[in-house]
Design a protein around this motif. Sequence first.
Motif, mmCIF file in Angstrom:
data_model
loop_
_atom_site.group_PDB
_atom_site.id
_atom_site.type_symbol
_atom_site.label_atom_id
_atom_site.label_comp_id
_atom_site.label_asym_id
_atom_site.label_seq_id
_atom_site.Cartn_x
_atom_site.Cartn_y
_atom_site.Cartn_z
ATOM 1 N N ARG A 199 1.184 4.262 -2.753
ATOM 2 C CA ARG A 199 0.779 5.641 -2.694
ATOM 3 C C ARG A 199 2.149 6.344 -3.146
ATOM 4 O O ARG A 199 1.991 7.390 -3.837
ATOM 5 N N ASN B 236 2.216 9.255 -6.493
ATOM 6 C CA ASN B 236 2.968 10.396 -6.490
ATOM 7 C C ASN B 236 3.756 10.734 -7.496
ATOM 8 O O ASN B 236 3.750 11.941 -7.966
ATOM 9 N N ARG C 35 0.890 -1.184 0.008
ATOM 10 C CA ARG C 35 -0.002 -0.091 0.057
ATOM 11 C C ARG C 35 0.984 1.293 0.093
ATOM 12 O O ARG C 35 0.524 2.127 -0.751
ATOM 13 N N SER C 36 1.993 1.214 0.900
ATOM 14 C CA SER C 36 2.959 2.250 0.807
ATOM 15 C C SER C 36 3.383 2.454 -0.493
ATOM 16 O O SER C 36 3.671 3.793 -0.796
#
Length: 105
Positions: free
Chosen positions: A61, A65, A57-58
């Motif tokens: 994200r 970006n 998940r990190s």
Amino acid sequence: MPQTKRTKEIKIRLTEQEHQALLERMEGNQLATWIRQVSLAQRVAKPYKKADPELLRSLGRIGGNLNQLAKQANTLDKDTDKLRVFAQLAVIREQLNEVLSRHDS
């Protein structure tokens, strides 16, 4: 190619913790085969490790970006805009360092 028949047996005693540790380290599905391969220094194919969902998940994200920044960077004309993108890249670098420090194995 026919397999050589194994006729010799080695018996060892383990604590429950030692046995569990071997099972956790084992690659493949047969403990005896894995121990034989490791002990005789035969090549053992390494299986893929299960990915940590939080790590995925990190990284997702952060990847989002980066995609936004790449799109934005392609349209820059002003130096101030370029500085803003570089500042955002610095934030992403810090995010990556944080993720790596939490999931360093």
